[in-house]
Design a protein around this motif. Structure first.
Motif, short mmCIF file in Angstrom:
data_model
loop_
_atom_site.label_atom_id
_atom_site.label_comp_id
_atom_site.label_asym_id
_atom_site.label_seq_id
_atom_site.Cartn_x
_atom_site.Cartn_y
_atom_site.Cartn_z
N UNK A 48 -8.00 4.19 4.27
CA UNK A 48 -7.79 4.89 5.54
C UNK A 48 -6.60 5.85 5.45
N UNK A 49 -5.57 5.45 4.70
CA UNK A 49 -4.40 6.31 4.51
C UNK A 49 -4.75 7.54 3.67
N UNK A 50 -5.56 7.34 2.63
CA UNK A 50 -5.88 8.44 1.72
C UNK A 50 -7.01 9.33 2.23
N UNK A 51 -7.79 8.81 3.20
CA UNK A 51 -8.89 9.60 3.77
C UNK A 51 -8.74 9.64 5.30
N UNK A 79 -6.80 -3.71 12.47
CA UNK A 79 -5.52 -4.07 11.86
C UNK A 79 -5.18 -3.12 10.72
N UNK A 80 -6.16 -2.80 9.88
CA UNK A 80 -5.92 -1.90 8.75
C UNK A 80 -5.68 -0.47 9.23
N UNK A 81 -6.27 -0.10 10.34
CA UNK A 81 -6.04 1.23 10.90
C UNK A 81 -4.58 1.39 11.32
N UNK A 87 1.65 3.51 6.90
CA UNK A 87 1.63 4.06 5.55
C UNK A 87 1.79 5.58 5.58
N UNK A 88 1.17 6.21 6.57
CA UNK A 88 1.29 7.66 6.70
C UNK A 88 2.73 8.07 7.00
N UNK A 104 2.44 -0.93 5.09
CA UNK A 104 1.19 -1.49 5.62
C UNK A 104 1.45 -2.84 6.29
N UNK A 105 2.35 -3.62 5.73
CA UNK A 105 2.66 -4.95 6.28
C UNK A 105 3.39 -4.86 7.61
N UNK A 106 4.00 -3.71 7.91
CA UNK A 106 4.73 -3.59 9.17
C UNK A 106 3.82 -3.82 10.37
N UNK A 107 2.54 -3.48 10.25
CA UNK A 107 1.61 -3.73 11.35
C UNK A 107 1.56 -5.22 11.66
#
Length: 476
Positions: A48-51, A79-81, A87-88, A104-107
């Protein structure tokens, strides 16, 4: 200063701040993977971060696990979004892999911190000050609860969603189904839909709790109750659908009507998994003809305990990729404390009655003699607290039944995180149980209050020291 430290608000924020600090430090301490299946989950967040602006299909080659033949993109990815957003932001400063992983873990850090805040607010409405403190600490400083905020997963979001739903239930007990509480309930259910399937029991029992309390516990006439049920219920359903329905509609079109994606995931695994890992080659306890009792008592050579005890111990806390254990005596001490509290709930059996007997006394004057006539009418009223206790019991039992059934028939994993959504009703009944026991055994109110305070402090220290005495030494 002394008055400030004793204030209720100060204690509340101190609890939440401690949770945030411990979870954040823990998430920064561990490498990859920091928890079960984190690598597969992180792959979805990284995609999701790369695309940006693109949602992956479950069989996307870039994230498909070569061993298991599946990806976690078949299941809800909210959650991954959120992880991808962090990450962005981090990527503006550094694209190093460790930086992106911790971003990513901050979420999950924030999901658990948010859940902790809601738990504290819930405890205030359920109990008096000392019991509320104990309830909050039992939940938020359970090592297994803290652990879920330290790596990329969806359980942490499920815990936040369940905390939102429970807070809506508890607010209803004080205020009724106001628009604010209805919207909070809808938002909680929407987030729950987009988190983890094991937590869906909270959605089911929210439906029944809302319907029963509206129809049987309100003061309005029958016709007005039905009108209220459909009007507010339609708004709750509408908000939930708008916030969460898009995911299931997408699945419907992507996977030939499979809105949950579970069947599509199985077919994908059958096609792409390595030999020995395909679903058709998986020998489940059910296929082997085991009795449920034998399954619960089964001990894998790699486990320290049988299946049931492994689940219970890991519910309290087993970390890393299921290879970092607390001291066995400490784990069983946690379980013993919870067991005693649960045993005490036997004494609160009357509080599960959804109907309570009431007596109405009517007095009137008869004739010119002005003689008082007394008429006694006995009836039963519905108890919203009784319905609440029943809903909490159902929310406790449902994930356990679902997990045991799934493990027996599909995938024999003995991990307590699969029943972690039951932590809120469990700790609620533990506090209620101790309250009943102490009322019977301890006459002095001051001693009972000190028990709640002492237990809360010791339990909190246990969660904090788990990081310093178990996690830090292991990863150093």
């Amino acid at each position: 200063m002394k008055k400030f430290l004793r204030s209720e608000k100060t204690i509340e924020w101190l609890v939440v701040a401690l949770v945030f600090a411990v979870v954040l430090a823990w998430s920064l301490t561990t490498g990859r993977p920091g928890g079960p299946d984190e690598s597969m989950r992180y792959d979805v967040a990284k995609y999701l971060y790369e695309h940006p602006g693109t949602l992956p299909r479950g069989e996307e080659p870039e994230i498909l696990n070569k061993t298991w033949g599946i990806s976690y993109a078949f299941y809800p990815i909210l959650s991954y979004m959120v992880s991808a957003v962090f990450m962005t932001i981090a990527g503006l400063f550094s694209t190093a892999e460790p930086v992106l992983l911790h971003a990513a873990r901050m979420a999950d850090v924030l999901f658990i911190t948010g859940a902790a805040w809601l738990v504290v607010q819930t405890g205030k409405r359920l109990f008096d000050r000392e019991k509320a403190l104990l309830f909050s600490c039992l939940v938020v400083f359970l090592p297994g609860f803290l652990f879920l905020g330290t790596y990329v997963n969806t359980d942490s979001l499920a815990l936040l969603a369940a905390a939102m739903i429970l807070y809506a239930w508890v607010r209803y007990l004080d205020e009724g189904w106001t628009w604010k509480n209805c919207i909070l309930l809808a938002a909680g259910m929407a987030v729950c839909f987009l988190s983890y399937y094991n937590a869906y029991g909270w959605i089911l029992w929210s439906f029944f709790f809302f319907c029963f309390t509206v129809l049987f516990c309100g003061e309005k006439r029958a016709g007005e109750r039905w009108k209220f049920l459909f009007s507010r219920g339609a708004v709750i359903a509408g908000i939930t659908f708008v916030l969460a329905g898009w995911w299931f509609i997408r699945n419907y079109f992507l996977y030939d009507g499979d809105i949950l994606g579970r069947n599509a995931s199985t077919l994908c695994a059958e096609k792409y998994a390595k030999p020995g890992y395909k679903p058709s080659e998986h020998l489940t306890p059910a296929l082997q003809g085991w009795k449920v009792k034998d399954f619960l008592l089964y001990q894998n050579p790699g486990w320290r305990h049988n299946w049931l005890m492994t689940v219970l111990v890991s519910f309290v806390g087993v970390f890393g990729t299921f290879d970092v254990y607390m001291n066995e005596t400490v784990s069983k001490g946690y379980l013993l404390f919870l067991l005693v509290g649960c045993a005490g709930t036997i004494l609160m059996y009357r509080e599960f009655y959804w109907k309570k007997r009431t007596v109405t006394v009517e007095r009137s004057l008869a004739g010119s003699t002005r003689v008082k006539v007394k008429t006694v009418r006995t009836q039963k009223e519905w108890s919203k607290k009784g319905l609440f206790n029943l809903a909490m019991a159902a929310a406790l039992i449902t994930p356990v039944v679902l997990f045991v059934s799934y493990a027996y028939n599909n995938d024999n994993q003995a991990q307590g995180r699969y029943i972690i959504s039951a932590v809120y009703p469990l700790m609620y009944f533990v506090v209620c149980g101790y309250a009943k026991l102490l009322e019977r055994l301890v006459k002095k109110e001051a001693l009972r209050q000190w028990f709640y305070r002492g237990a809360a402090v010791l339990w909190s220290l246990g969660g904090i020291l788990t990081y310093f005495l178990v996690i830090l030494p292991h990863y150093r």
